[in-house]
Write a protein that holds these residues in place. Sequence first.
Motif, PDB file in Angstrom:
ATOM      1  N   TRP A 189      63.522  20.885  51.510  1.00 53.75           N
ATOM      2  CA  TRP A 189      63.342  22.322  51.347  1.00 53.75           C
ATOM      3  C   TRP A 189      63.236  22.619  49.861  1.00 53.75           C
ATOM      4  O   TRP A 189      64.018  22.137  49.061  1.00 53.75           O
ATOM      5  CB  TRP A 189      64.547  23.095  51.887  1.00 53.75           C
ATOM      6  CG  TRP A 189      64.720  23.079  53.352  1.00 53.75           C
ATOM      7  CD1 TRP A 189      64.328  24.048  54.234  1.00 53.75           C
ATOM      8  CD2 TRP A 189      65.368  22.074  54.141  1.00 53.75           C
ATOM      9  NE1 TRP A 189      64.686  23.684  55.513  1.00 53.75           N
ATOM     10  CE2 TRP A 189      65.333  22.484  55.485  1.00 53.75           C
ATOM     11  CE3 TRP A 189      65.971  20.854  53.840  1.00 53.75           C
ATOM     12  CZ2 TRP A 189      65.866  21.732  56.515  1.00 53.75           C
ATOM     13  CZ3 TRP A 189      66.510  20.107  54.872  1.00 53.75           C
ATOM     14  CH2 TRP A 189      66.453  20.540  56.190  1.00 53.75           C
ATOM     15  N   ARG A 241      60.003  24.399  54.003  1.00 54.18           N
ATOM     16  CA  ARG A 241      60.453  23.114  54.527  1.00 54.18           C
ATOM     17  C   ARG A 241      59.248  22.223  54.767  1.00 54.18           C
ATOM     18  O   ARG A 241      58.225  22.657  55.287  1.00 54.18           O
ATOM     19  CB  ARG A 241      61.200  23.328  55.851  1.00 54.18           C
ATOM     20  CG  ARG A 241      61.596  22.030  56.521  1.00 54.18           C
ATOM     21  CD  ARG A 241      62.320  22.288  57.818  1.00 54.18           C
ATOM     22  NE  ARG A 241      62.495  21.047  58.566  1.00 54.18           N
ATOM     23  CZ  ARG A 241      63.433  20.868  59.485  1.00 54.18           C
ATOM     24  NH1 ARG A 241      64.255  21.847  59.790  1.00 54.18           N
ATOM     25  NH2 ARG A 241      63.517  19.708  60.097  1.00 54.18           N
ATOM     26  N   SER A 291      68.211  30.659  54.623  1.00 54.56           N
ATOM     27  CA  SER A 291      68.490  32.084  54.383  1.00 54.56           C
ATOM     28  C   SER A 291      69.973  32.343  54.113  1.00 54.56           C
ATOM     29  O   SER A 291      70.329  33.384  53.568  1.00 54.56           O
ATOM     30  CB  SER A 291      68.013  32.941  55.557  1.00 54.56           C
ATOM     31  OG  SER A 291      68.755  32.631  56.714  1.00 54.56           O
ATOM     32  N   GLU A 292      70.840  31.400  54.479  1.00 58.99           N
ATOM     33  CA  GLU A 292      72.273  31.563  54.236  1.00 58.99           C
ATOM     34  C   GLU A 292      72.722  31.004  52.894  1.00 58.99           C
ATOM     35  O   GLU A 292      73.873  31.144  52.511  1.00 58.99           O
ATOM     36  CB  GLU A 292      73.066  30.894  55.359  1.00 58.99           C
ATOM     37  CG  GLU A 292      72.857  31.545  56.708  1.00 58.99           C
ATOM     38  CD  GLU A 292      73.535  30.782  57.837  1.00 58.99           C
ATOM     39  OE1 GLU A 292      74.201  29.755  57.562  1.00 58.99           O
ATOM     40  OE2 GLU A 292      73.391  31.211  58.992  1.00 58.99           O
ATOM     41  N   ASP A 310      75.361  19.081  59.670  1.00 59.29           N
ATOM     42  CA  ASP A 310      75.302  20.535  59.710  1.00 59.29           C
ATOM     43  C   ASP A 310      73.874  21.014  59.928  1.00 59.29           C
ATOM     44  O   ASP A 310      72.916  20.369  59.499  1.00 59.29           O
ATOM     45  CB  ASP A 310      75.794  21.146  58.386  1.00 59.29           C
ATOM     46  CG  ASP A 310      77.272  20.918  58.161  1.00 59.29           C
ATOM     47  OD1 ASP A 310      77.955  20.508  59.112  1.00 59.29           O
ATOM     48  OD2 ASP A 310      77.734  21.151  57.035  1.00 59.29           O
ATOM     49  N   HIS A 311      73.766  22.169  60.546  1.00 59.80           N
ATOM     50  CA  HIS A 311      72.466  22.829  60.642  1.00 59.80           C
ATOM     51  C   HIS A 311      72.242  23.548  59.314  1.00 59.80           C
ATOM     52  O   HIS A 311      73.106  24.288  58.854  1.00 59.80           O
ATOM     53  CB  HIS A 311      72.460  23.818  61.811  1.00 59.80           C
ATOM     54  CG  HIS A 311      71.210  24.619  61.887  1.00 59.80           C
ATOM     55  ND1 HIS A 311      70.010  24.067  62.294  1.00 59.80           N
ATOM     56  CD2 HIS A 311      70.954  25.912  61.595  1.00 59.80           C
ATOM     57  CE1 HIS A 311      69.081  25.002  62.254  1.00 59.80           C
ATOM     58  NE2 HIS A 311      69.619  26.123  61.838  1.00 59.80           N
ATOM     59  N   PHE A 312      71.120  23.312  58.687  1.00 64.48           N
ATOM     60  CA  PHE A 312      70.828  23.925  57.388  1.00 64.48           C
ATOM     61  C   PHE A 312      69.968  25.158  57.587  1.00 64.48           C
ATOM     62  O   PHE A 312      68.889  25.089  58.156  1.00 64.48           O
ATOM     63  CB  PHE A 312      70.122  22.917  56.473  1.00 64.48           C
ATOM     64  CG  PHE A 312      69.776  23.484  55.128  1.00 64.48           C
ATOM     65  CD1 PHE A 312      70.771  23.858  54.248  1.00 64.48           C
ATOM     66  CD2 PHE A 312      68.456  23.664  54.756  1.00 64.48           C
ATOM     67  CE1 PHE A 312      70.451  24.384  53.010  1.00 64.48           C
ATOM     68  CE2 PHE A 312      68.132  24.179  53.526  1.00 64.48           C
ATOM     69  CZ  PHE A 312      69.136  24.541  52.649  1.00 64.48           C
ATOM     70  N   ASN A 313      70.476  26.286  57.125  1.00 61.48           N
ATOM     71  CA  ASN A 313      69.747  27.541  57.216  1.00 61.48           C
ATOM     72  C   ASN A 313      69.530  28.049  55.794  1.00 61.48           C
ATOM     73  O   ASN A 313      70.461  28.536  55.149  1.00 61.48           O
ATOM     74  CB  ASN A 313      70.523  28.555  58.052  1.00 61.48           C
ATOM     75  CG  ASN A 313      69.729  29.814  58.300  1.00 61.48           C
ATOM     76  OD1 ASN A 313      68.725  30.078  57.647  1.00 61.48           O
ATOM     77  ND2 ASN A 313      70.188  30.600  59.248  1.00 61.48           N
TER      78      ASN A 313
END
Length: 191
Positions: free
Chosen positions: A175, A184, A146-147, A141-144
């Motif tokens: 992070w 990060r 802010s989400e 998964d792409h880790f964001n």
Amino acid sequence: MDAIRIRQVQQREYTDPTEFLKRLRDLEIGMSYLHVDPLVQRLRTRDLREWREARLAALFCHGYGLRMGHKTYLSKGEFEDADCVARWTVGDETRFAPIQVKEVAPDELNQNANIGDVLQSLSRYSGVDDLTVLVHLNRRDHFNLSEVKIPTGLKIASLWVLACTEPNQSAWAVWGDILNCPTRSDFAYPA
């Protein structure tokens, strides 16, 4: 930490995470030539759980130490609610951090696993507030950041996310501290 807990963590054996990770990588490479159960190779059996958690904690200690500019050592094995303990020195002060390792499981083990559920499960920690929680994002998964929704009232000292950023596991990112000033940091697996 109170005096009794400090004495307990001082008496533990600590190792350099860089050397630990190098030895583990040599073992992984050696096992790749053998016909070993894939669950054993990936440290996915119940008997190897402590080693999987120690590997993740060692990656964290290695990356954290690089980020902070000081060597951070690892003591493998449980301590109260923690899976291992980190130790480092700043000036003439030695500091300790019990580390609880959590995981967002890979798709092949649990397609429904997500970081939100893992973070919600942290509310059960209501004891001593010096616990560092490390969440291993073990999926593509792409880790964001802010989400990510952090549950209110967590009784932990710090929260970090660790993820591999290259398929060959040569590059990693951490992070954190997500509870305070999340940033990060990227680092290479020690060669």
